[in-house]
Design an enzyme around this catalytic site. Sequence first.
Site, PDB file in Angstrom:
ATOM      1  N   HIS A  24      -1.902 -15.674   2.157  1.00 45.41           N
ATOM      2  CA  HIS A  24      -2.456 -15.380   0.826  1.00 45.41           C
ATOM      3  C   HIS A  24      -1.402 -14.704  -0.052  1.00 45.41           C
ATOM      4  O   HIS A  24      -1.363 -14.915  -1.256  1.00 45.41           O
ATOM      5  CB  HIS A  24      -3.684 -14.464   0.954  1.00 45.41           C
ATOM      6  CG  HIS A  24      -4.874 -15.188   1.495  1.00 45.41           C
ATOM      7  ND1 HIS A  24      -6.013 -15.436   0.760  1.00 45.41           N
ATOM      8  CD2 HIS A  24      -5.093 -15.756   2.703  1.00 45.41           C
ATOM      9  CE1 HIS A  24      -6.888 -16.109   1.486  1.00 45.41           C
ATOM     10  NE2 HIS A  24      -6.356 -16.307   2.681  1.00 45.41           N
ATOM     11  N   ASP A 110      -7.038 -12.824  -5.848  1.00 50.24           N
ATOM     12  CA  ASP A 110      -7.342 -13.789  -4.793  1.00 50.24           C
ATOM     13  C   ASP A 110      -8.821 -14.198  -4.904  1.00 50.24           C
ATOM     14  O   ASP A 110      -9.690 -13.380  -5.214  1.00 50.24           O
ATOM     15  CB  ASP A 110      -7.085 -13.124  -3.435  1.00 50.24           C
ATOM     16  CG  ASP A 110      -7.058 -14.123  -2.297  1.00 50.24           C
ATOM     17  OD1 ASP A 110      -5.968 -14.347  -1.751  1.00 50.24           O
ATOM     18  OD2 ASP A 110      -8.129 -14.674  -1.951  1.00 50.24           O
TER      19      ASP A 110
END
Length: 458
Positions: A24, A110
Amino acid sequence: MENNGDKMSKKPNILLISLPYQGHISPMMQFAKRLSSKGAAVTVITPFSANLISDDDRNRSINIEYVSYDHGEGQNIVTVEDYMANIETRASEKLLEVVENQAFDVLVHDSLMPFGVDFGHRHGLKTAIFFTQPCAISSVYYLVYQGKIRCPVQEGADLSFLPDEIPISHVKDLPYDLYHERYPGTLEMLANQFSNADNADWIFFNTFLGLEDEVVNWLSSKWKIMTIGPSVPSMFLDKRLADDRDYGLSLFKPDGDACIKWLDGKDSDSVVYVSFGSLANLEQDYMDEIAWGLLDSKCSFIWVVRDTEKSKLSEKFVEESADRGLIVNWSPQLEVLAHKAVGSFMTHCGWNSTLEALSLGVPMMVVPQWTDQTTNAKYIVDVWQTGVRVKAHDKEKITREDVTKSVKDVMEGTKREELKANALKFKEMALEAMSEGGSSDKNIDDFIAEIVTSSTST
Ligand code: UDP
């Protein structure tokens, strides 16, 4: 270095925040670099301490501020809900501290941090959701969010809940969590990526045009989404960011010299590179079959076996493979994939690894384990046709013969030629997307232009 800053009346000030996983952090770091190279002021809140950021990254001409947040590593958190709640509390505290000290235009967060939309809007920022997974997988999670899929999906179930744009007809090609409950709460967490999508100002996907256009169009009929990938360091694509050779923040230290020196001594296209990414823990049997299958293939190989997994390698295998195999704790994966000696990639199909192989034109052997990997594998083998399957759809049993056969298919003969030709087509498309005026490059330009327009009109 490209820099549109001078052309802008006002420099957009962008804040980004990531989750504590390598897969990520890396794409978000790359996105941040692209924004900075186009003249935006950029601050990245990373979940790890700034001393993990490579010296290269601090010194390079791309100017990014880094702030770290303590995500509570090592705490005894048992449930997925508690884990995500802990991230939300800690990330929000840090976000508050940062936005109270500096005026930002946009918060990019995110997709697994859906609280970012409300946080941003409460503090007068526009917000952008950053999906680190492809549109196909995210679309399936969206259907779960809408309640259109009853999970766990049973073997042999009718998959007519999928739109025609998603070419999946086998339950085990769905994302793993749809048919196998790993931890209670995981599916809810994945579905909740969409809980605030209607309120976000922008939605980004780390994918590129040419890869999954039908499903990009399907999602675009619901929100204005932007493809901004592949988020791979520029020197492996368009080379416009002169010293951008790695992601910048690595949770493991790569055995870089060892890998590259070893590869330098090998013939072109002769080496199989094997990696299961930063998280996978393979069963003992699985490790054994991979090991002996690799050895039986007679090919040279580099195998990334993280220190925590090393005890699963038998002494006999280590001894017998010593003249043909290099086993490392962590590799500089992009440099390895770009090396002329590497002929194929045995991959767990994490999305970053998949994008890297596509961007560098490397044929794959797919050995998916869980999460999105099962669906990525399906696309690699059947849609893009840049890889072969080592038989199993997930953690199912594989044999050493399966491994040896797939190595031979990918390294030799007409199958290899087909896979390589397809892989090179996607390499070309990835380059085009990130080059000046390419689809992803243009979307990043448009994002910056829209921030400038909206901040001058308010
Ligand atoms: N990676 C690396 N060296 C290794 C193994 C992996 O640099 O030895 C990097 C790889 O290039 C990719 C990331 O780690 O960018 C793994 O992300 P991915 O999404 O493929 O898998 P995950 O680790 O999230 O399962």
